[in-house]
Design a protein around this motif. Structure first.
Motif, PDB file in Angstrom:
ATOM      1  N   PRO A  39       0.870  -1.171   0.000  1.00  0.00           N
ATOM      2  CA  PRO A  39       0.000   0.000   0.000  1.00  0.00           C
ATOM      3  C   PRO A  39       0.914   1.230   0.000  1.00  0.00           C
ATOM      4  O   PRO A  39       1.825   1.338   0.835  1.00  0.00           O
ATOM      5  CB  PRO A  39      -0.779  -0.110   1.316  1.00  0.00           C
ATOM      6  CG  PRO A  39      -0.667  -1.548   1.711  1.00  0.00           C
ATOM      7  CD  PRO A  39       0.646  -2.020   1.165  1.00  0.00           C
ATOM      8  N   SER A  40       0.711   2.117  -0.958  1.00  0.00           N
ATOM      9  CA  SER A  40       1.658   3.219  -1.089  1.00  0.00           C
ATOM     10  C   SER A  40       1.045   4.378  -1.857  1.00  0.00           C
ATOM     11  O   SER A  40      -0.029   4.255  -2.446  1.00  0.00           O
ATOM     12  CB  SER A  40       2.926   2.749  -1.805  1.00  0.00           C
ATOM     13  OG  SER A  40       2.612   2.287  -3.103  1.00  0.00           O
ATOM     14  N   GLY A  41       1.758   5.473  -1.864  1.00  0.00           N
ATOM     15  CA  GLY A  41       1.335   6.654  -2.603  1.00  0.00           C
ATOM     16  C   GLY A  41       2.350   7.751  -2.421  1.00  0.00           C
ATOM     17  O   GLY A  41       3.438   7.529  -1.882  1.00  0.00           O
ATOM     18  N   HIS A  42       2.000   8.925  -2.864  1.00  0.00           N
ATOM     19  CA  HIS A  42       2.900  10.067  -2.797  1.00  0.00           C
ATOM     20  C   HIS A  42       2.490  11.023  -1.684  1.00  0.00           C
ATOM     21  O   HIS A  42       1.302  11.201  -1.416  1.00  0.00           O
ATOM     22  CB  HIS A  42       2.906  10.825  -4.131  1.00  0.00           C
ATOM     23  CG  HIS A  42       3.351   9.977  -5.260  1.00  0.00           C
ATOM     24  ND1 HIS A  42       2.496   9.554  -6.247  1.00  0.00           N
ATOM     25  CD2 HIS A  42       4.552   9.431  -5.540  1.00  0.00           C
ATOM     26  CE1 HIS A  42       3.164   8.802  -7.106  1.00  0.00           C
ATOM     27  NE2 HIS A  42       4.409   8.710  -6.705  1.00  0.00           N
ATOM     28  N   LEU A  43       3.483  11.624  -1.084  1.00  0.00           N
ATOM     29  CA  LEU A  43       3.242  12.655  -0.087  1.00  0.00           C
ATOM     30  C   LEU A  43       2.615  13.862  -0.765  1.00  0.00           C
ATOM     31  O   LEU A  43       3.061  14.283  -1.837  1.00  0.00           O
ATOM     32  CB  LEU A  43       4.571  13.047   0.570  1.00  0.00           C
ATOM     33  CG  LEU A  43       4.496  14.045   1.717  1.00  0.00           C
ATOM     34  CD1 LEU A  43       3.749  13.451   2.902  1.00  0.00           C
ATOM     35  CD2 LEU A  43       5.915  14.442   2.130  1.00  0.00           C
ATOM     36  N   GLU A  44       1.584  14.399  -0.169  1.00  0.00           N
ATOM     37  CA  GLU A  44       0.915  15.569  -0.717  1.00  0.00           C
ATOM     38  C   GLU A  44       1.400  16.825   0.003  1.00  0.00           C
ATOM     39  O   GLU A  44       1.854  16.770   1.145  1.00  0.00           O
ATOM     40  CB  GLU A  44      -0.604  15.418  -0.587  1.00  0.00           C
ATOM     41  CG  GLU A  44      -1.147  14.289  -1.446  1.00  0.00           C
ATOM     42  CD  GLU A  44      -2.654  14.143  -1.373  1.00  0.00           C
ATOM     43  OE1 GLU A  44      -3.323  14.892  -0.620  1.00  0.00           O
ATOM     44  OE2 GLU A  44      -3.171  13.253  -2.067  1.00  0.00           O
ATOM     45  N   ASP A  45       1.282  17.939  -0.686  1.00  0.00           N
ATOM     46  CA  ASP A  45       1.705  19.211  -0.134  1.00  0.00           C
ATOM     47  C   ASP A  45       0.967  19.488   1.174  1.00  0.00           C
ATOM     48  O   ASP A  45      -0.254  19.326   1.265  1.00  0.00           O
ATOM     49  CB  ASP A  45       1.423  20.329  -1.152  1.00  0.00           C
ATOM     50  CG  ASP A  45       2.021  21.659  -0.733  1.00  0.00           C
ATOM     51  OD1 ASP A  45       3.097  21.656  -0.096  1.00  0.00           O
ATOM     52  OD2 ASP A  45       1.415  22.691  -1.049  1.00  0.00           O
ATOM     53  N   GLY A  46       1.706  19.869   2.187  1.00  0.00           N
ATOM     54  CA  GLY A  46       1.104  20.267   3.453  1.00  0.00           C
ATOM     55  C   GLY A  46       0.833  19.136   4.428  1.00  0.00           C
ATOM     56  O   GLY A  46       0.249  19.376   5.480  1.00  0.00           O
ATOM     57  N   GLU A  47       1.247  17.895   4.113  1.00  0.00           N
ATOM     58  CA  GLU A  47       1.013  16.812   5.073  1.00  0.00           C
ATOM     59  C   GLU A  47       2.331  16.199   5.521  1.00  0.00           C
ATOM     60  O   GLU A  47       3.316  16.212   4.783  1.00  0.00           O
ATOM     61  CB  GLU A  47       0.068  15.741   4.517  1.00  0.00           C
ATOM     62  CG  GLU A  47       0.615  14.844   3.459  1.00  0.00           C
ATOM     63  CD  GLU A  47      -0.388  13.834   2.917  1.00  0.00           C
ATOM     64  OE1 GLU A  47      -1.473  13.630   3.472  1.00  0.00           O
ATOM     65  OE2 GLU A  47      -0.055  13.234   1.880  1.00  0.00           O
ATOM     66  N   SER A  48       2.329  15.682   6.724  1.00  0.00           N
ATOM     67  CA  SER A  48       3.519  14.992   7.231  1.00  0.00           C
ATOM     68  C   SER A  48       3.581  13.602   6.609  1.00  0.00           C
ATOM     69  O   SER A  48       2.590  13.087   6.084  1.00  0.00           O
ATOM     70  CB  SER A  48       3.457  14.881   8.756  1.00  0.00           C
ATOM     71  OG  SER A  48       2.443  13.957   9.129  1.00  0.00           O
ATOM     72  N   ALA A  49       4.744  12.978   6.687  1.00  0.00           N
ATOM     73  CA  ALA A  49       4.916  11.646   6.113  1.00  0.00           C
ATOM     74  C   ALA A  49       4.016  10.617   6.801  1.00  0.00           C
ATOM     75  O   ALA A  49       3.432   9.754   6.136  1.00  0.00           O
ATOM     76  CB  ALA A  49       6.376  11.223   6.187  1.00  0.00           C
TER      77      ALA A  49
END
Length: 144
Positions: A39-49
């Motif tokens: 399960p994975s994805g990309h970090l979005e602007d404004g959110e912590s890892a």
């Protein structure tokens, strides 16, 4: 020289009682279709890892993971067509039933032994899981 930028990929490791890892069989994505991914994805602007990893868990497999229940297991700095930083978080606890919430991108989820030589795991994920098993928290790849 230009300032370096990188994509941040977030990966979630969920283990069952036997230590097997949850993998989904990729389909219709145009990249690594037919192989097993986390399960994975990309970090979005404004959110912590950790917030991004928890969000991806809910979006992709329908489970709730509290950010405090995520442990950074590995960081991989690797190069594909661009520089990427892949963070591999292991969840110590989660709630809900694992569900295939994106059947257009995933043929289904199952727990697999990552050391099984017949498992067709996305190569850089398999490499990261080997590093985790060896207790290594950092690796690099694809840089020449």
């Amino acid at each position: 020289m230009a300032r370096y930028t990188s994509f941040v990929d977030l990966h979630l490791i969920l283990r069952d009682e036997q230590g097997r890892v949850l993998f989904g069989k990729r389909q219709n994505t145009g990249w690594a279709d037919g192989q097993l991914g986390l399960p994975s994805g990309h970090l979005e602007d404004g959110e912590s890892a950790t917030a991004g990893t928890a969000r991806e868990a809910e979006e992709e497999i329908g489970v709730l993971v509290k950010t405090g229940n995520l442990r950074l297991a590995h960081l991989m700095h690797h190069r594909t067509t661009a520089g990427r930083v892949a963070l591999f978080f292991e969840a110590t606890d989660w709630s809900g039933e694992i569900t295939n919430t994106e059947p257009d991108k995933c043929a289904g989820w199952s727990f697999v032994d990552p050391a099984d030589p017949t498992a067709e795991i996305v190569p850089y994920i398999a490499t990261a899981l080997r590093h985790i098993a060896a207790g290594q928290t950092y690796s690099e790849g694809g840089w020449s």
